[in-house]
Scaffold this active site. Sequence first.
Site: not given
Length: 240
Positions: A93, A126, A189
């Site tokens: 990320c 997002r 993640h």
Amino acid sequence: MKITIGHLYPDLLNLYGDRGNIMCLMKRCEWRGIEAETVSFELNDKISFENLDIVLLGGGSDREQMIVCTKLQEIREDFSRYVEDGGVVIAVCGGYQLLGHYYRTDQGEMKGLSLVDLYTEQGEGRLIGNVVLKSDLFEMPVTGFENHGGRTTLGKCRPLGKVLCGYGNDGQSGYEGAVYKNVIGTYLHGPILPKNPNLADYLIRKALERKYGKEISLEPLKDKEEREANDYVVRRFVQI
Ligand code: GLN
């Protein structure tokens, strides 16, 4: 055999349990009788890339990335030599974005390492949620969790996988992550490595092959639970 893992700036780049990636690499080496050591570097530490076999960069907020990005320019040359020499890197990320040329946000532009031909620009909203990918590198789908404002565009590098569920690099291309030499960058993640043991083993194998200059075949581990968990996630999020 021995592997040394360099964990870059864990005090700043470490979101959603990215540190679990280190534990996973260490354990999977240990279970096979491969010695493993992790060296964590803080911002002002000198990094001797020639002593490292795997480098891990985790995710971070825009604020933390901004702090790190100035420092990265100082280590750029050594880091680039390591990458061009086949050094293994896993960047997640925020760390993935910093491998590229730049990350542009409404707060300004962060200069990246330009180790991989890609760039990132902040988009509207997002991109958050569970992700499932099909990667040519692995037989099992890759699973994880994404939460990023940046949209990444790839240049001369391959994506890590095709998105079966989730947004991926930019929510449009249908691809996620980047692969260049022995560098893997990804938005996932999870942490990604315990969730995807074949990705962890890929990194370990590449690191050993580079270090010892021969083909390595890793002893299989009893991954029944990991495989079942992967299968559960895939069934939950992908129509098959
Ligand atoms: N700050 C970056 C973004 O929002 C990376 C976030 C992260 O590492 N999860 O795009």
